[in-house]
Design a protein around this motif. Sequence first.
Motif, PDB file in Angstrom:
ATOM      1  N   SER A 117       0.834  -1.212   0.000  1.00 40.30           N
ATOM      2  CA  SER A 117       0.000   0.000   0.000  1.00 40.30           C
ATOM      3  C   SER A 117       0.863   1.255   0.000  1.00 40.30           C
ATOM      4  O   SER A 117       0.571   2.227  -0.705  1.00 40.30           O
ATOM      5  CB  SER A 117      -0.905   0.035   1.229  1.00 40.30           C
ATOM      6  OG  SER A 117      -1.805  -1.042   1.183  1.00 40.30           O
ATOM      7  N   LEU A 118       1.941   1.223   0.790  1.00 42.12           N
ATOM      8  CA  LEU A 118       2.865   2.355   0.822  1.00 42.12           C
ATOM      9  C   LEU A 118       3.556   2.519  -0.536  1.00 42.12           C
ATOM     10  O   LEU A 118       3.731   3.627  -1.035  1.00 42.12           O
ATOM     11  CB  LEU A 118       3.919   2.150   1.920  1.00 42.12           C
ATOM     12  CG  LEU A 118       3.387   2.193   3.358  1.00 42.12           C
ATOM     13  CD1 LEU A 118       4.395   1.575   4.328  1.00 42.12           C
ATOM     14  CD2 LEU A 118       3.062   3.622   3.772  1.00 42.12           C
ATOM     15  N   GLN A 119       3.918   1.394  -1.139  1.00 37.21           N
ATOM     16  CA  GLN A 119       4.582   1.456  -2.448  1.00 37.21           C
ATOM     17  C   GLN A 119       3.659   2.062  -3.509  1.00 37.21           C
ATOM     18  O   GLN A 119       4.072   2.893  -4.302  1.00 37.21           O
ATOM     19  CB  GLN A 119       4.992   0.051  -2.910  1.00 37.21           C
ATOM     20  CG  GLN A 119       6.149  -0.556  -2.139  1.00 37.21           C
ATOM     21  CD  GLN A 119       6.450  -1.954  -2.674  1.00 37.21           C
ATOM     22  OE1 GLN A 119       5.837  -2.926  -2.257  1.00 37.21           O
ATOM     23  NE2 GLN A 119       7.377  -2.064  -3.603  1.00 37.21           N
ATOM     24  N   VAL A 120       2.403   1.608  -3.516  1.00 34.72           N
ATOM     25  CA  VAL A 120       1.476   2.081  -4.546  1.00 34.72           C
ATOM     26  C   VAL A 120       1.155   3.563  -4.342  1.00 34.72           C
ATOM     27  O   VAL A 120       1.034   4.317  -5.307  1.00 34.72           O
ATOM     28  CB  VAL A 120       0.194   1.211  -4.584  1.00 34.72           C
ATOM     29  CG1 VAL A 120      -0.872   1.825  -5.481  1.00 34.72           C
ATOM     30  CG2 VAL A 120       0.550  -0.189  -5.069  1.00 34.72           C
ATOM     31  N   ALA A 121       1.067   4.003  -3.093  1.00 38.40           N
ATOM     32  CA  ALA A 121       0.824   5.439  -2.856  1.00 38.40           C
ATOM     33  C   ALA A 121       1.953   6.258  -3.483  1.00 38.40           C
ATOM     34  O   ALA A 121       1.708   7.281  -4.145  1.00 38.40           O
ATOM     35  CB  ALA A 121       0.719   5.721  -1.356  1.00 38.40           C
ATOM     36  N   ASP A 122       3.195   5.794  -3.319  1.00 38.28           N
ATOM     37  CA  ASP A 122       4.314   6.509  -3.932  1.00 38.28           C
ATOM     38  C   ASP A 122       4.267   6.414  -5.458  1.00 38.28           C
ATOM     39  O   ASP A 122       4.595   7.376  -6.155  1.00 38.28           O
ATOM     40  CB  ASP A 122       5.662   5.973  -3.420  1.00 38.28           C
ATOM     41  CG  ASP A 122       6.220   6.827  -2.277  1.00 38.28           C
ATOM     42  OD1 ASP A 122       5.447   7.647  -1.731  1.00 38.28           O
ATOM     43  OD2 ASP A 122       7.413   6.683  -1.936  1.00 38.28           O
ATOM     44  N   ALA A 123       3.860   5.257  -5.966  1.00 35.02           N
ATOM     45  CA  ALA A 123       3.761   5.093  -7.425  1.00 35.02           C
ATOM     46  C   ALA A 123       2.750   6.089  -7.993  1.00 35.02           C
ATOM     47  O   ALA A 123       3.009   6.759  -9.001  1.00 35.02           O
ATOM     48  CB  ALA A 123       3.352   3.660  -7.766  1.00 35.02           C
ATOM     49  N   LEU A 124       1.598   6.240  -7.325  1.00 31.10           N
ATOM     50  CA  LEU A 124       0.585   7.183  -7.794  1.00 31.10           C
ATOM     51  C   LEU A 124       1.143   8.598  -7.744  1.00 31.10           C
ATOM     52  O   LEU A 124       0.980   9.382  -8.682  1.00 31.10           O
ATOM     53  CB  LEU A 124      -0.692   7.094  -6.928  1.00 31.10           C
ATOM     54  CG  LEU A 124      -1.428   5.742  -6.946  1.00 31.10           C
ATOM     55  CD1 LEU A 124      -2.621   5.774  -5.995  1.00 31.10           C
ATOM     56  CD2 LEU A 124      -1.900   5.388  -8.346  1.00 31.10           C
ATOM     57  N   LYS A 125       1.818   8.939  -6.656  1.00 31.67           N
ATOM     58  CA  LYS A 125       2.379  10.284  -6.520  1.00 31.67           C
ATOM     59  C   LYS A 125       3.414  10.569  -7.605  1.00 31.67           C
ATOM     60  O   LYS A 125       3.471  11.678  -8.134  1.00 31.67           O
ATOM     61  CB  LYS A 125       2.990  10.466  -5.120  1.00 31.67           C
ATOM     62  CG  LYS A 125       1.911  10.551  -4.028  1.00 31.67           C
ATOM     63  CD  LYS A 125       2.503  10.522  -2.640  1.00 31.67           C
ATOM     64  CE  LYS A 125       3.077  11.870  -2.242  1.00 31.67           C
ATOM     65  NZ  LYS A 125       3.567  11.841  -0.826  1.00 31.67           N
ATOM     66  N   LEU A 126       4.207   9.570  -7.924  1.00 33.78           N
ATOM     67  CA  LEU A 126       5.204   9.753  -8.990  1.00 33.78           C
ATOM     68  C   LEU A 126       4.529  10.085 -10.319  1.00 33.78           C
ATOM     69  O   LEU A 126       4.949  10.994 -11.037  1.00 33.78           O
ATOM     70  CB  LEU A 126       6.042   8.484  -9.155  1.00 33.78           C
ATOM     71  CG  LEU A 126       7.199   8.289  -8.169  1.00 33.78           C
ATOM     72  CD1 LEU A 126       7.674   6.849  -8.171  1.00 33.78           C
ATOM     73  CD2 LEU A 126       8.365   9.224  -8.497  1.00 33.78           C
ATOM     74  N   ILE A 127       3.462   9.327 -10.634  1.00 33.74           N
ATOM     75  CA  ILE A 127       2.760   9.575 -11.900  1.00 33.74           C
ATOM     76  C   ILE A 127       2.129  10.976 -11.890  1.00 33.74           C
ATOM     77  O   ILE A 127       2.055  11.651 -12.902  1.00 33.74           O
ATOM     78  CB  ILE A 127       1.669   8.495 -12.145  1.00 33.74           C
ATOM     79  CG1 ILE A 127       2.293   7.102 -12.250  1.00 33.74           C
ATOM     80  CG2 ILE A 127       0.836   8.815 -13.379  1.00 33.74           C
ATOM     81  CD1 ILE A 127       3.254   6.891 -13.398  1.00 33.74           C
ATOM     82  N   LEU A 128       1.688  11.405 -10.713  1.00 38.30           N
ATOM     83  CA  LEU A 128       1.048  12.718 -10.612  1.00 38.30           C
ATOM     84  C   LEU A 128       2.071  13.852 -10.540  1.00 38.30           C
ATOM     85  O   LEU A 128       1.703  15.016 -10.471  1.00 38.30           O
ATOM     86  CB  LEU A 128       0.132  12.751  -9.375  1.00 38.30           C
ATOM     87  CG  LEU A 128      -1.034  11.757  -9.423  1.00 38.30           C
ATOM     88  CD1 LEU A 128      -1.730  11.665  -8.069  1.00 38.30           C
ATOM     89  CD2 LEU A 128      -2.029  12.144 -10.519  1.00 38.30           C
ATOM     90  N   GLY A 129       3.350  13.500 -10.524  1.00 38.89           N
ATOM     91  CA  GLY A 129       4.388  14.518 -10.547  1.00 38.89           C
ATOM     92  C   GLY A 129       4.796  15.064  -9.187  1.00 38.89           C
ATOM     93  O   GLY A 129       5.460  16.093  -9.103  1.00 38.89           O
TER      94      GLY A 129
END
Length: 333
Positions: A195-207
């Motif tokens: 869950s922590l990893q995916v939150a960071d993945a989403l943030k990366l895509i959002l810039g």
Amino acid sequence: MERYNRQLVLPQIGEDGQRKLIGARVAVIGLGALGSLSSILLARAGMGHIVLIDRDVVELDNLQRQVLYGERDLGEAKAVVAGRRIGEMNSSVEVQPFPSDLIPKNVDDMLAGVDLVVDGLDNMKTRFVVNDYCVKNDIPFVYGGAVATYGMTMTIVPNRTACFECLFPSLPPAGSVATCETEGILNTVPATVSSLQVADALKLILGEEVGGKLLTYDAWLREINEMDISRNEDCPSCGRKEFRYLTEDDADLAVSLCGTNSVSISAKGTERIDFDSLEARLAKIGDTRRGEDILKFAVDEYKMTIFQDGRVLISGTGDTAKARSLYSRFIGD
Ligand SMILES: [Zn+2]
């Protein structure tokens, strides 16, 4: 768009953000406990394209924590089942399954063009290969690991944050790494870490700016800690740009021995194996026997002869990818 209503109202995502997610291309490498949940969350959040990589088949003792699979999937390739399941959850996601072992020779076929890589691997060696590839090609790599009751994660943004090799400067000696096979794993740990990893993945895509901090988590002690990891200017990967894990071809290290249903795996550049600690761990899950300079280990239909220099002879399979997988799980690399 309607299916993403609850994300559209989030000020952190909104319609523009959702479009970015739909346009994104991410890879999940390793579809065990971490990769199962990561790929489910990414697909449901609406990532447009997901590459799914895993070399293993579904086994009964995976079902305790690998939430993508059920009893009907036993014996099937994880990447193929994962692709099917993800398609059922969100048919607008384009999935690209690779039921194979990621090695330097094929890493470009699997990861070229992805916006980021989410780690669900079970071994260090492949992480070093992925790290080199990601640093070289400027692709963020969201590292995650889990064993026993604890886990950790760090997001690597090449050339801005520390990389995986800054964090772990060398490949640990064979047989010295704790694995889920020998230490066990509480199923809530990978759920939290992914869950922590995916939150960071989403943030990366959002810039958003993320990365550079190692977060450690212990589910039993309810402890979360975070520490800054600084870049090592002399790091062979992100500092000196040597990318040596991309040139060493592991495929040459695992050799199928003709007509014997066995595979020989050489460990490169490792120290001598500490047989006492390895035997103590393996004895919990199978039969062990010590010989002169060798340790024998039998589990299920497989027999392993472990040599002091890290070489392992695995009988019970002639498939080199399967043998490498067994090596990662039981010996640890
Ligand atoms: Zn580095």
